[in-house]
Design a protein around this motif. Structure first.
Motif, PDB file in Angstrom:
ATOM      1  N   ASP A  93      -7.360 -10.911  12.627  1.00  0.00           N
ATOM      2  CA  ASP A  93      -7.034 -11.132  13.960  1.00  0.00           C
ATOM      3  C   ASP A  93      -6.127 -10.133  14.692  1.00  0.00           C
ATOM      4  O   ASP A  93      -5.950  -8.990  13.934  1.00  0.00           O
ATOM      5  N   VAL A  94      -5.700 -10.253  15.814  1.00  0.00           N
ATOM      6  CA  VAL A  94      -5.013  -9.126  16.564  1.00  0.00           C
ATOM      7  C   VAL A  94      -3.608  -8.482  15.531  1.00  0.00           C
ATOM      8  O   VAL A  94      -3.499  -7.367  15.707  1.00  0.00           O
ATOM      9  N   GLU A  95      -2.970  -9.697  15.068  1.00  0.00           N
ATOM     10  CA  GLU A  95      -1.700  -9.377  14.410  1.00  0.00           C
ATOM     11  C   GLU A  95      -2.073  -8.765  13.397  1.00  0.00           C
ATOM     12  O   GLU A  95      -1.199  -7.543  13.002  1.00  0.00           O
ATOM     13  N   GLY A  96      -3.369  -8.874  12.617  1.00  0.00           N
ATOM     14  CA  GLY A  96      -3.520  -7.937  11.416  1.00  0.00           C
ATOM     15  C   GLY A  96      -3.757  -6.587  11.755  1.00  0.00           C
ATOM     16  O   GLY A  96      -3.632  -5.649  11.151  1.00  0.00           O
ATOM     17  N   ALA A  97      -4.527  -6.273  12.731  1.00  0.00           N
ATOM     18  CA  ALA A  97      -4.763  -5.093  13.589  1.00  0.00           C
ATOM     19  C   ALA A  97      -3.485  -4.388  13.724  1.00  0.00           C
ATOM     20  O   ALA A  97      -3.283  -3.119  13.633  1.00  0.00           O
ATOM     21  N   VAL A  98      -2.671  -5.058  14.484  1.00  0.00           N
ATOM     22  CA  VAL A  98      -1.313  -4.533  15.030  1.00  0.00           C
ATOM     23  C   VAL A  98      -0.487  -3.780  13.556  1.00  0.00           C
ATOM     24  O   VAL A  98       0.052  -2.850  13.710  1.00  0.00           O
ATOM     25  N   LEU A  99      -0.611  -4.672  12.543  1.00  0.00           N
ATOM     26  CA  LEU A  99       0.112  -4.559  11.432  1.00  0.00           C
ATOM     27  C   LEU A  99      -0.519  -3.133  10.634  1.00  0.00           C
ATOM     28  O   LEU A  99       0.084  -2.597  10.059  1.00  0.00           O
ATOM     29  N   GLU A 100      -1.937  -2.791  11.035  1.00  0.00           N
ATOM     30  CA  GLU A 100      -2.280  -1.732  10.344  1.00  0.00           C
ATOM     31  C   GLU A 100      -1.747  -0.474  11.147  1.00  0.00           C
ATOM     32  O   GLU A 100      -1.430   0.426  10.551  1.00  0.00           O
ATOM     33  N   LEU A 101      -1.593  -0.675  12.606  1.00  0.00           N
ATOM     34  CA  LEU A 101      -1.134   0.527  13.504  1.00  0.00           C
ATOM     35  C   LEU A 101       0.462   0.510  12.868  1.00  0.00           C
ATOM     36  O   LEU A 101       0.832   1.776  12.937  1.00  0.00           O
ATOM     37  N   ALA A 102       0.989  -0.468  12.766  1.00  0.00           N
ATOM     38  CA  ALA A 102       2.726  -0.350  12.360  1.00  0.00           C
ATOM     39  C   ALA A 102       2.583   0.453  11.056  1.00  0.00           C
ATOM     40  O   ALA A 102       3.603   1.131  10.876  1.00  0.00           O
ATOM     41  N   GLU A 103       1.812   0.070  10.005  1.00  0.00           N
ATOM     42  CA  GLU A 103       1.873   0.653   8.826  1.00  0.00           C
ATOM     43  C   GLU A 103       1.637   2.369   9.076  1.00  0.00           C
ATOM     44  O   GLU A 103       2.141   3.240   8.356  1.00  0.00           O
ATOM     45  N   GLU A 104       0.499   2.652   9.962  1.00  0.00           N
ATOM     46  CA  GLU A 104       0.242   3.936  10.276  1.00  0.00           C
ATOM     47  C   GLU A 104       1.558   4.747  10.805  1.00  0.00           C
ATOM     48  O   GLU A 104       2.023   5.912  10.608  1.00  0.00           O
ATOM     49  N   MET A 105       2.157   4.027  11.741  1.00  0.00           N
ATOM     50  CA  MET A 105       3.198   4.639  12.253  1.00  0.00           C
ATOM     51  C   MET A 105       4.396   4.680  11.390  1.00  0.00           C
ATOM     52  O   MET A 105       5.334   5.759  11.650  1.00  0.00           O
ATOM     53  N   ALA A 106       4.612   3.828  10.752  1.00  0.00           N
ATOM     54  CA  ALA A 106       5.751   4.150   9.651  1.00  0.00           C
ATOM     55  C   ALA A 106       5.392   5.419   8.887  1.00  0.00           C
ATOM     56  O   ALA A 106       6.598   5.859   8.480  1.00  0.00           O
ATOM     57  N   LYS A 107       4.324   5.573   8.373  1.00  0.00           N
ATOM     58  CA  LYS A 107       4.133   6.765   7.712  1.00  0.00           C
ATOM     59  C   LYS A 107       4.476   8.198   8.621  1.00  0.00           C
ATOM     60  O   LYS A 107       4.881   9.096   7.955  1.00  0.00           O
ATOM     61  N   ASP A 108       4.352   7.946   9.602  1.00  0.00           N
ATOM     62  CA  ASP A 108       4.809   9.234  10.544  1.00  0.00           C
ATOM     63  C   ASP A 108       6.504   9.211  10.643  1.00  0.00           C
ATOM     64  O   ASP A 108       6.971  10.246  10.601  1.00  0.00           O
ATOM     65  N   GLY A 109       6.882   7.980  10.468  1.00  0.00           N
ATOM     66  CA  GLY A 109       8.398   7.810  10.441  1.00  0.00           C
ATOM     67  C   GLY A 109       8.977   8.517   9.531  1.00  0.00           C
ATOM     68  O   GLY A 109      10.285   8.681   9.429  1.00  0.00           O
ATOM     69  N   ALA A 110       8.300   8.705   8.169  1.00  0.00           N
ATOM     70  CA  ALA A 110       8.889   9.448   7.117  1.00  0.00           C
ATOM     71  C   ALA A 110       9.219  10.589   7.197  1.00  0.00           C
ATOM     72  O   ALA A 110       9.964  11.253   6.609  1.00  0.00           O
ATOM     73  N   GLY A 111       8.795  11.301   8.277  1.00  0.00           N
ATOM     74  CA  GLY A 111       9.067  12.556   8.817  1.00  0.00           C
ATOM     75  C   GLY A 111      10.551  12.686   9.160  1.00  0.00           C
ATOM     76  O   GLY A 111      11.381  13.689   9.199  1.00  0.00           O
TER      77      GLY A 111
END
Length: 215
Positions: free
Chosen positions: A62-80
């Motif tokens: 669903d949309v929420e599942g896709a949003v979670l994918e975006l959020a996980e990718e964003m969190a990886k960027d946040g490791a910086g």
């Protein structure tokens, strides 16, 4: 996109499938920047990506599942953000530089990921543990590094030993996150963006070292 990508039913997606999946995520990200999260529908994301809802459901539940994918990718960027403070010295002008770089890192990260961070904050506030964990993943490592910095300052007698290091570090990180998410709102208070960074830097340096930044 790297690594093995699977469809909802467990099949490994080929190169074309991966490209379609990424396009759906890119379109969703664009839509979140212009529309309220609750208003984004699968059919609209699929149409924007030039495909069908059936194709969307091949890759996301669903949309929420896709949003979670975006959020996980964003969190990886946040490791910086952690790299800006981990193992750095807070002595003298070095400490002022660390504070300034960390402030700029937070402000820039929130501007870059504003749309998805708003959804993450909303989900976390509503008690969704998945979004809460992603939010904490971004903040925890920075908090841990700042906690170590506070302990070091306490050992040197510069900060009251009775204060909880994690309490100080966590409060400062929460301040950085809250201010970063409210950057546009400061304009209504007559605070220009150019004034925001030095103000935050001053507060962060004072909170960690017990001293105002050297000029």
């Amino acid at each position: 996109m790297t690594g093995q990508v699977r469809t909802v039913d467990g099949r490994v997606a080929g190169r074309r499938g991966q490209a379609t999946r990424q396009k759906l995520l890119d379109c969703l990200g664009e839509m979140l920047s212009t529309s309220p999260y609750r208003d984004v529908k699968v059919i609209d994301v699929a149409r924007k990506a030039g495909t069908s809802p059936a194709t969307f459901y091949q890759y996301f539940p669903d949309v929420e599942g896709a949003v979670l994918e975006l959020a996980e990718e964003m969190a990886k960027d946040g490791a910086g953000l952690t790299d800006l403070v981990a193992g750095r010295s807070w002595a003298g002008k070095s400490g002022a530089a660390v504070a300034e770089e960390l402030v700029e890192g937070f402000l820039s990260f929130w501007r870059k990921h504003d749309a998805i961070l708003r959804v993450v904050d909303l989900g976390a506030a509503e008690g969704d543990k998945r979004f809460y964990k992603i939010r904490m993943k971004i903040l925890n490592s920075v908090t841990n590094s700042l906690t170590d910095a506070v302990k070091e300052q306490q050992a040197k007698g510069r900060i009251d030993a009775d204060l909880n290091p994690a309490g100080i570090a966590g409060s400062l990180v929460a301040m950085l996150a809250a201010v970063s998410s409210h950057q546009k709102g400061f304009q209504s208070w007559g605070v220009k963006h150019a004034d925001l960074k030095p103000s935050l830097t001053w507060l962060l340096h004072l909170g960690i070292t017990g001293r105002k930044p050297p000029k």
